[in-house]
Design an enzyme around this catalytic site. Structure first.
Site, PDB file in Angstrom:
ATOM      1  N   ASP A  29       3.320   9.331  -0.599  1.00 13.84           N
ATOM      2  CA  ASP A  29       2.144   8.543  -0.235  1.00 13.84           C
ATOM      3  C   ASP A  29       1.951   7.486  -1.302  1.00 13.84           C
ATOM      4  OD1 ASP A  29      -0.076   7.918   1.315  1.00 13.84           O
ATOM      5  OD2 ASP A  29      -0.715  10.014   1.458  1.00 13.84           O
ATOM      6  N   HIS A  45       0.819  -1.221   0.000  1.00 17.74           N
ATOM      7  CA  HIS A  45       0.000   0.000   0.000  1.00 17.74           C
ATOM      8  C   HIS A  45       0.850   1.267   0.000  1.00 17.74           C
ATOM      9  CE1 HIS A  45      -4.042  -1.794   0.586  1.00 17.74           C
ATOM     10  NE2 HIS A  45      -3.283  -2.822   0.899  1.00 17.74           N
TER      11      HIS A  45
HETATM   12  C1  GDG Z   1      -2.205   3.549   3.344  1.00 18.82           C
HETATM   13  C2  GDG Z   1      -1.187   4.270   2.457  1.00 18.82           C
HETATM   14  C3  GDG Z   1      -2.889   4.316   0.615  1.00 18.82           C
HETATM   15  C4  GDG Z   1      -8.667   9.482   8.010  1.00 18.82           C
HETATM   16  N1  GDG Z   1      -9.005  10.135   9.136  1.00 18.82           N
HETATM   17  C5  GDG Z   1     -10.202   9.663   9.503  1.00 18.82           C
HETATM   18  C6  GDG Z   1     -10.602   8.685   8.584  1.00 18.82           C
HETATM   19  N2  GDG Z   1      -9.646   8.601   7.679  1.00 18.82           N
HETATM   20  C7  GDG Z   1      -9.714   7.728   6.493  1.00 18.82           C
HETATM   21  C8  GDG Z   1      -9.672   8.539   5.222  1.00 18.82           C
HETATM   22  C9  GDG Z   1      -9.171   7.493   4.241  1.00 18.82           C
HETATM   23  C10 GDG Z   1      -8.243   6.659   5.100  1.00 18.82           C
HETATM   24  O1  GDG Z   1      -8.625   6.863   6.444  1.00 18.82           O
HETATM   25  C11 GDG Z   1      -6.785   7.094   4.958  1.00 18.82           C
HETATM   26  O2  GDG Z   1      -6.303   6.611   3.762  1.00 18.82           O
HETATM   27  P1  GDG Z   1      -4.996   7.218   3.076  1.00 18.82           P
HETATM   28  O3  GDG Z   1      -4.921   6.632   1.725  1.00 18.82           O
HETATM   29  O4  GDG Z   1      -5.133   8.706   3.044  1.00 18.82           O
HETATM   30  O5  GDG Z   1      -3.755   6.909   4.016  1.00 18.82           O
HETATM   31  P2  GDG Z   1      -3.106   5.722   4.940  1.00 18.82           P
HETATM   32  O6  GDG Z   1      -3.896   5.490   6.155  1.00 18.82           O
HETATM   33  O7  GDG Z   1      -1.716   6.158   5.172  1.00 18.82           O
HETATM   34  O8  GDG Z   1      -3.137   4.391   4.055  1.00 18.82           O
HETATM   35  C12 GDG Z   1      -1.886   5.150   1.424  1.00 18.82           C
HETATM   36  C13 GDG Z   1      -3.791   3.524   1.545  1.00 18.82           C
HETATM   37  O9  GDG Z   1      -3.031   2.735   2.468  1.00 18.82           O
HETATM   38  C14 GDG Z   1      -4.683   2.573   0.744  1.00 18.82           C
HETATM   39  O10 GDG Z   1      -3.926   1.737  -0.069  1.00 18.82           O
HETATM   40  O11 GDG Z   1      -3.683   5.202  -0.160  1.00 18.82           O
HETATM   41  O12 GDG Z   1      -0.948   5.726   0.537  1.00 18.82           O
HETATM   42  O13 GDG Z   1      -0.292   5.053   3.243  1.00 18.82           O
HETATM   43  O14 GDG Z   1     -10.202   6.672   3.784  1.00 18.82           O
HETATM   44  O15 GDG Z   1     -10.938   9.058   4.937  1.00 18.82           O
HETATM   45  N3  GDG Z   1     -11.773   8.024   8.663  1.00 18.82           N
HETATM   46  C15 GDG Z   1     -12.613   8.336   9.716  1.00 18.82           C
HETATM   47  N4  GDG Z   1     -12.262   9.280  10.635  1.00 18.82           N
HETATM   48  C16 GDG Z   1     -11.094   9.970  10.572  1.00 18.82           C
HETATM   49  O16 GDG Z   1     -10.830  10.846  11.406  1.00 18.82           O
HETATM   50  N5  GDG Z   1     -13.790   7.697   9.819  1.00 18.82           N
END
Ligand code: GDG
Length: 465
Positions: A362, A155
């Site tokens: 990212d 990821h």
């Molecule tokens: C890894 C990789 C890759 C965030 N704060 C809250 C919340 N979130 C949700 C967001 C989004 C998810 O969590 C975060 O996803 P990201 O992609 O931005 O980042 P990582 O957690 O680092 O994930 C990344 C991902 O895996 C998938 O392959 O994209 O590059 O690092 O959905 O909305 N959700 C809630 N409350 C929050 O305060 N409910």
């Protein structure tokens, strides 16, 4: 019947009704059809290593989890996975803390996973392991005699050979990845960097997306992850009625909302983003009193020192910006370290005029896609997106910035605030079409197809709809 078995560090058991902030949980939700199994760590610490998993059944899916000892968790999770691999794979060599005993702990936990999971696998199962915590798992399952298809998806980003070589066990990690049949990455750039590493460190022959090594063929390809954009768009439209979203909307008093949502992590570029906002207010005083920046960053990995330092720095920067620019009836920056419910997030993304997504690195960044999905088509806001997020490879109509340059982010925010409606609509239509096309389901189906497993059937909720 052939089963699909997902393996990941954490297992989001549906009954636990807590707000999950992990991207993986969000993306895999759609794949869990009846008959499948999800295996991983329970999130609990125990005094003895687990020999048997705890089983929970929900909608025909078995969730099997094991506890870890505090010592195993320290070496595996805090030490090697998040103290060494995470910074390395996010291009932060200076933050990489390698200790041999942590790597031994990482191997031991993977061995423990392989022993417990190996005892539950049937010969025709397909195993799909996720993320940097589980790189050696495939080799260990093979060693225990599992002969079915084995896939792995990373990821987070992958790095070029010259950077990976700084990791003392780089060769072992690359060889372990090559023990899988299929290795998926978020972008073609990451897949290519991995193939280069396999060629340089192991002497593998590269043939397009394939590696040939020790008489075996391994496919290393790009499979960009997506979201369930349609469902998120509906949730966002509905969520404008959410009490908290309405309270935020009311508190704006007509001002534009800039919104950022990230786990509190040094890869997300938060200090630079805060600094950029300060520059915007300094260089463009016309925006003062006309904008609110809301940054939600749930605390994460507080066991790791670097994360505690980041939190202190953000507290300080928030104080500085608000101290300098606030007026008695206007606070420019609102910053919360608590997780928000998913519906609230969707509603905030919908009322946001600017989505600020500026990670230093990212793998993909799902927030960028969620912001686009949530925006109203008739009067959409603007996405400011880091060129170093995997999402920037697809979302080229966003305002693409170098996240190391606070002035560039400030310029993009200014451009977003001044952008005419026609241009906003034009950019948004192109972005939304992409986000609707590259869904979580499409990502899963591509990977499963690549593994040669039976195609995934739609989840129950969709089949019924
Ligand atoms: C890894 C990789 C890759 C965030 N704060 C809250 C919340 N979130 C949700 C967001 C989004 C998810 O969590 C975060 O996803 P990201 O992609 O931005 O980042 P990582 O957690 O680092 O994930 C990344 C991902 O895996 C998938 O392959 O994209 O590059 O690092 O959905 O909305 N959700 C809630 N409350 C929050 O305060 N409910």
């Amino acid at each position: 019947m052939a089963r699909l078995v997902i393996v990941s560090n954490r297992v989001p058991i549906p009954k636990a009704r807590i707000a999950t902030a992990g991207g993986l949980a969000v993306a895999l939700r759609d794949l869990l059809t009846p008959g499948s199994m999800w295996f991983g760590w329970s999130g609990r610490l125990a005094s003895e290593p687990a020999a048997q998993p705890a089983l929970v059944e929900a909608r025909g899916v078995t969730y099997a989890t094991i506890d870890l000892t505090a010592e195993a968790h320290r070496g595996f999770y805090v030490g090697f996975a998040n103290g060494a691999l995470w910074p390395l794979l996010h291009f932060r060599l200076g933050l990489m803390r390698f200790r041999r005993e942590d790597y031994e702990g990482y191997l031991a936990v993977n061995r423990n996973f392989a022993a417990v999971l190996g005892g539950m696998l049937q010969p025709d199962d397909t195993v799909w392991a996720h993320d940097y915590h589980l790189i050696p798992l495939g080799r260990m399952l093979r060693r225990r005699g599992f002969g079915g298809p084995l896939g792995f998806f990373l990821h987070v980003p992958f790095v070029p050979p010259s950077m990976l070589e700084a990791m003392p066990v780089a060769r072992e990690l690359v060889a372990d990845l090559c023990a899988y049949d299929v290795v998926g990455f978020q972008t073609e750039e990451h897949a290519r960097d991995f193939r280069d590493c396999a060629q340089r460190m192991l002497g593998a022959a590269v043939e397009g997306e394939w590696l040939r090594l020790n008489g075996r063929r391994v496919r290393a390809f790009a499979d960009p992850i997506g979201i369930d954009a349609q469902a998120f768009a509906h949730e966002a439209a509905r969520a404008v009625g959410d009490k908290l979203v309405q309270r935020v909307a009311g508190s704006l008093a007509g001002r534009a909302l800039a919104v950022g949502v990230d786990r509190m992590d040094y890869s997300k570029g938060l200090p630079q983003r805060f600094e950029a906002y300060g520059r915007l207010l300094e260089r463009h005083p016309e925006h003062r009193r006309k904008i609110h920046f809301l940054q939600i960053c749930p605390r994460s990995r507080e066991e790791v020192d670097e994360y505690r330092r980041l939190r202190a720095e953000l507290d300080r920067l928030t104080g500085r910006i608000n101290g300098r620019f606030s007026e008695f009836d206007w606070t420019p920056l609102r910053y919360s370290t608590r997780a928000a419910p998913r519906a609230t997030l969707a509603g905030l993304f919908r009322i946001g005029r600017i989505g600020v997504v500026t990670p230093l690195r990212d793998g993909m960044n799902l927030v960028a896609k969620e912001f686009i999905a949530a925006q109203p088509d008739e009067d959409p806001g603007v996405l400011v997106l880091s060129r170093f997020a995997g999402a920037a490879h697809e979302l080229t109509e966003a305002l693409i910035v170098n996240p190391f340059d606070p002035d560039a982010i400030a310029d993009a925010m200014h451009q977003a605030l001044s952008m005419p409606l026609a241009e906003r609509r034009h950019r948004h239509a192109a972005l939304k079409a992409k986000v609707l096309r590259t869904t979580a389901q499409a990502y899963c189906r591509r990977f499963i197809d690549a593994l040669g497993a039976p195609p995934v059937t739609p989840p129950l909720s969709q089949a019924a709809a």
